[in-house]
Design an enzyme around this catalytic site. Structure first.
Site, mmCIF file in Angstrom:
data_model
loop_
_atom_site.group_PDB
_atom_site.id
_atom_site.type_symbol
_atom_site.label_atom_id
_atom_site.label_comp_id
_atom_site.label_asym_id
_atom_site.label_seq_id
_atom_site.Cartn_x
_atom_site.Cartn_y
_atom_site.Cartn_z
ATOM 1 N N ARG A 236 0.865 -1.173 0.000
ATOM 2 C CA ARG A 236 0.000 0.000 0.000
ATOM 3 C C ARG A 236 0.900 1.220 0.000
ATOM 4 N NH1 ARG A 236 -3.478 -2.425 -1.881
ATOM 5 N NH2 ARG A 236 -5.549 -2.931 -1.065
ATOM 6 N N GLU A 265 -2.478 8.178 -3.629
ATOM 7 C CA GLU A 265 -2.966 7.678 -4.911
ATOM 8 C C GLU A 265 -4.354 8.233 -5.249
ATOM 9 O OE1 GLU A 265 -3.760 3.126 -6.373
ATOM 10 O OE2 GLU A 265 -1.942 3.539 -5.228
ATOM 11 N N HIS A 283 -0.698 1.147 -10.481
ATOM 12 C CA HIS A 283 -1.370 0.145 -9.641
ATOM 13 C C HIS A 283 -1.864 -1.040 -10.482
ATOM 14 C CE1 HIS A 283 -3.367 -0.257 -5.476
ATOM 15 N NE2 HIS A 283 -3.249 -1.464 -6.021
#
Length: 316
Positions: A236, A265, A283
């Protein structure tokens, strides 16, 4: 029974969901707004959320008597859901472990190779018309074979990365894990993360997100790394403190980084974009059709089990 799917999923997933539920598929690829999150808890029996759909404690507090009884998360990571607050509100939470393991490990290897061998930098040079032909000292990178890999978090994904690195590239494996871990391949567990960082050529981060791992990789850990070492994050974004990472790269304290996730993000700092020794992916961890189908079917299976009054296959 009404089911909200917060973002469009592959057709086989939607078809299976529609066999059991009255399905609403939200026609928007952005995360749910707060108003949408609040409304979802009063308008649907089951919600199938995913990354960025931030079901925080205040959202549950805003709906004292929720209709929703299950959040069937699409994804193994669920740090965007306050699971304790959900439980207090009488709402179960499930996730999709296993389905994401190999795909995420593959992307970790992609990033390791790209940053160590300067592949992104080379492609940019070629596409810009700046390549003048091969020569012996051009774009010299780090040869991964036989080097030492440090894995931060030896769960399913961490083990899959380590296996690929050890058996595919002959890398020695060292790892940091919060609890003792036995693994089916040669590996040394290191009790101190900074000691691990100092001992490896590539450090890959594969821990869950959440408060316990927030900014786990900071200046202290980055300073411990060797100047030739590379960092890869497929966990993450906020596990790595981006400001500290940018400073370490700018000052040459580490050689390079490969990132698939970002602290804020989808915002990516311009400083990272401008650096040639940084590999940036949008991602892509589980972005393979069969993987996203498997994830979706697992999430729907959790919802179906709930609808039938059966034990949830993947409670968190």
């Amino acid at each position: 029974m009404k089911l909200l799917i917060t973002r469009k999923l592959p057709d086989p997933v939607l078809s299976k969901a529609r066999e059991v539920f009255d399905v609403t598929v939200r026609d928007n690829t952005a995360p749910l707004s707060r108003d949408e999150r609040v409304q979802s808890l009063s308008g649907y029996d089951v919600v199938l959320p995913t990354l960025g759909d931030a079901y925080s404690a205040d959202v549950f507090d805003a709906v004292p008597e929720p209709r929703t009884q299950l959040l069937a998360n699409f994804g193994v990571g669920y740090n965007h859901i306050d699971a304790k607050a959900a439980k207090a509100a009488g709402i179960a939470v499930t996730n999709t472990p296993g389905a994401v393991t190999d795909a995420t490990a593959d992307v970790a290897m992609t990033l390791m190779l790209m940053t160590c061998r300067r592949a992104g930098e080379g492609e940019r040079m070629l596409r810009a018309g700046q390549w003048e032909g091969w020569h012996p000292t051009q774009l010299l990178g780090l040869h991964m074979s036989g080097k030492t890999l440090g894995v931060v978090g030896m769960g399913r994904i961490g083990q899959a990365i380590a296996q690929r690195a050890h058996f595919g590239f002959g890398m020695a494996i060292k790892f940091y894990n919060r609890s003792p871990k036995e693994v089916p391949f040669p590996a040394d567990q290191i009790a101190d993360l900074a000691v691990l960082a100092a001992a490896v050529d590539v450090l890959v981060v594969a821990v869950p997100g959440g408060s316990e791992t927030h900014h786990l990789i900071d200046t202290h850990i980055l300073n411990a790394m060797q100047p030739h070492a590379h960092l890869v994050n497929i966990a993450r974004g906020d596990v790595v403190k981006e400001d500290d990472l940018i400073a370490a790269l700018a000052e040459g304290r580490i050689a390079g980084v490969g990132l698939d996730v970002y602290e804020f993000e989808p915002k990516v700092p311009q400083a990272l974009i401008d650096m040639e020794n940084v590999t940036l992916l949008p991602h892509l961890g589980t972005a393979a059709l069969e993987v996203r189908v498997s994830m979706g079917l697992m999430a729907v299976d959790n919802a179906i089990a709930f609808a039938k009054g059966q034990p949830l296959p993947n409670p968190v």
